[in-house]
Design a protein around this motif. Sequence first.
Motif, PDB file in Angstrom:
ATOM      1  N   GLU A  73      -7.882  29.858  66.247  1.00 41.80           N
ATOM      2  CA  GLU A  73      -8.547  30.056  64.963  1.00 41.80           C
ATOM      3  C   GLU A  73      -9.514  31.233  65.050  1.00 41.80           C
ATOM      4  O   GLU A  73     -10.274  31.364  66.019  1.00 41.80           O
ATOM      5  CB  GLU A  73      -9.305  28.791  64.570  1.00 41.80           C
ATOM      6  CG  GLU A  73      -9.956  28.859  63.200  1.00 41.80           C
ATOM      7  CD  GLU A  73     -10.643  27.564  62.807  1.00 41.80           C
ATOM      8  OE1 GLU A  73     -11.296  27.552  61.750  1.00 41.80           O
ATOM      9  OE2 GLU A  73     -10.511  26.579  63.566  1.00 41.80           O
ATOM     10  N   GLY A  74      -9.459  32.103  64.059  1.00 41.87           N
ATOM     11  CA  GLY A  74     -10.361  33.248  64.005  1.00 41.87           C
ATOM     12  C   GLY A  74      -9.863  34.479  64.718  1.00 41.87           C
ATOM     13  O   GLY A  74     -10.478  35.550  64.615  1.00 41.87           O
ATOM     14  N   ALA A  75      -8.745  34.368  65.453  1.00 44.98           N
ATOM     15  CA  ALA A  75      -8.205  35.526  66.166  1.00 44.98           C
ATOM     16  C   ALA A  75      -7.586  36.517  65.187  1.00 44.98           C
ATOM     17  O   ALA A  75      -7.129  36.140  64.095  1.00 44.98           O
ATOM     18  CB  ALA A  75      -7.172  35.081  67.193  1.00 44.98           C
ATOM     19  N   ARG A  76      -7.546  37.776  65.590  1.00 44.15           N
ATOM     20  CA  ARG A  76      -6.952  38.823  64.766  1.00 44.15           C
ATOM     21  C   ARG A  76      -5.773  39.444  65.510  1.00 44.15           C
ATOM     22  O   ARG A  76      -5.907  39.863  66.667  1.00 44.15           O
ATOM     23  CB  ARG A  76      -7.981  39.908  64.450  1.00 44.15           C
ATOM     24  CG  ARG A  76      -9.139  39.411  63.605  1.00 44.15           C
ATOM     25  CD  ARG A  76      -9.892  40.595  62.996  1.00 44.15           C
ATOM     26  NE  ARG A  76     -10.648  41.336  63.987  1.00 44.15           N
ATOM     27  CZ  ARG A  76     -11.120  42.573  63.802  1.00 44.15           C
ATOM     28  NH1 ARG A  76     -10.867  43.214  62.666  1.00 44.15           N
ATOM     29  NH2 ARG A  76     -11.839  43.163  64.731  1.00 44.15           N
TER      30      ARG A  76
ATOM     31  N   ALA B 291      -4.310  41.205  70.570  1.00 46.23           N
ATOM     32  CA  ALA B 291      -5.147  40.385  69.686  1.00 46.23           C
ATOM     33  C   ALA B 291      -6.603  40.488  70.095  1.00 46.23           C
ATOM     34  O   ALA B 291      -6.926  40.778  71.260  1.00 46.23           O
ATOM     35  CB  ALA B 291      -4.711  38.923  69.732  1.00 46.23           C
ATOM     36  N   GLU B 292      -7.484  40.251  69.131  1.00 42.55           N
ATOM     37  CA  GLU B 292      -8.891  40.001  69.417  1.00 42.55           C
ATOM     38  C   GLU B 292      -9.127  38.510  69.207  1.00 42.55           C
ATOM     39  O   GLU B 292      -8.737  37.950  68.176  1.00 42.55           O
ATOM     40  CB  GLU B 292      -9.803  40.798  68.486  1.00 42.55           C
ATOM     41  CG  GLU B 292     -11.287  40.495  68.726  1.00 42.55           C
ATOM     42  CD  GLU B 292     -12.213  41.242  67.788  1.00 42.55           C
ATOM     43  OE1 GLU B 292     -12.337  42.464  67.938  1.00 42.55           O
ATOM     44  OE2 GLU B 292     -12.789  40.581  66.890  1.00 42.55           O
ATOM     45  N   ILE B 293      -9.748  37.881  70.200  1.00 41.45           N
ATOM     46  CA  ILE B 293      -9.976  36.446  70.159  1.00 41.45           C
ATOM     47  C   ILE B 293     -11.470  36.176  70.313  1.00 41.45           C
ATOM     48  O   ILE B 293     -12.043  36.423  71.380  1.00 41.45           O
ATOM     49  CB  ILE B 293      -9.191  35.726  71.280  1.00 41.45           C
ATOM     50  CG1 ILE B 293      -7.685  35.987  71.139  1.00 41.45           C
ATOM     51  CG2 ILE B 293      -9.486  34.230  71.273  1.00 41.45           C
ATOM     52  CD1 ILE B 293      -6.861  35.484  72.313  1.00 41.45           C
ATOM     53  N   PRO B 294     -12.127  35.696  69.259  1.00 43.22           N
ATOM     54  CA  PRO B 294     -13.518  35.265  69.409  1.00 43.22           C
ATOM     55  C   PRO B 294     -13.536  33.859  69.999  1.00 43.22           C
ATOM     56  O   PRO B 294     -12.822  32.969  69.533  1.00 43.22           O
ATOM     57  CB  PRO B 294     -14.048  35.285  67.974  1.00 43.22           C
ATOM     58  CG  PRO B 294     -12.838  35.020  67.122  1.00 43.22           C
ATOM     59  CD  PRO B 294     -11.646  35.555  67.873  1.00 43.22           C
ATOM     60  N   ALA B 295     -14.335  33.659  71.038  1.00 40.12           N
ATOM     61  CA  ALA B 295     -14.360  32.346  71.698  1.00 40.12           C
ATOM     62  C   ALA B 295     -15.763  32.074  72.207  1.00 40.12           C
ATOM     63  O   ALA B 295     -16.277  32.830  73.044  1.00 40.12           O
ATOM     64  CB  ALA B 295     -13.353  32.306  72.840  1.00 40.12           C
TER      65      ALA B 295
END
Length: 288
Positions: free
Chosen positions: A169-172, A185-189
């Motif tokens: 969720e929230g990844a681009r 991808a960019e993954i906020p975690a």
Amino acid sequence: MSAPRLLVVEGNTAEARARQIHFGGQAAGEGYAQLLRELAPGAGVDICYPADPGANLPDSAGLDGYDGIAITGSSLNIYNGGPAIRQQIDLIRTAFTTGVPIFGSCWGLQLLTVAAGGSVRPSPRGREVGFGRRIRQTAEGAAHDLFVDKPGVFEAMTVHLDEVETLPEGARLLATNDHSQVQAAEIPAGRSTCWAVQYHPEYPFREMAAIFRRLRPSLVAEGFFLDEDEEEAFIADLEHFEREPGNKALAWRCGIDGAVISKAVRTLELRNWVERLVVPTRAARGRG
């Protein structure tokens, strides 16, 4: 300003590292660390081995002392589970609590995906190996710092049997191709921002040649080559590229261009990570 301190997370077991070395390559972590030292002159680069039994792994306080964390490829399959995989997931989830920027290549993308709540599967199209073809930046990718100065469509060195099935969720999604939807991808975690790719911007041609030697005879059985002589000729081409990257006849035969041939362009994603995420985040954390 002092140089950054970086950590490389080696994704392979000791047995897999030894096998790659046997076929003329490097342990993935060693090659990754060497490149990061080139891209960030003076940087202190450590390697940890979470797939090894009894590995002495940094805790959150130890991880917080780094300015960036990079995750290598691996011959493991994350859905198989087991201690070698569980220890890596636990380590990365701990890293998420620190706010340290993270970069992942291949297995690194898959590990970040699962640790952040996404899923990984065997690719329904089978193995992607050699050169990932026509990797295309998405609209978000074209505007993202990961791909500054990178062609909008490019080839890249790659080898994987698994792929991201569902991003967290929230990844681009930043790049894709016809083989695997998620190529970058960019993954906020947690407190961290992660940039990750399915291919290997860190590999030189000699490393890919060693991988092809290691995978024999599987690639003939999978239909990539008609026979072992044809495979051997391709390995010789890869080794020739290492010695003579400007050979136009080889480039034409392999169907690649400067995005792979030029080391400066091939490794741009990692340079951009260091310069555009690690260094600014380091300054924001008061570590510059």
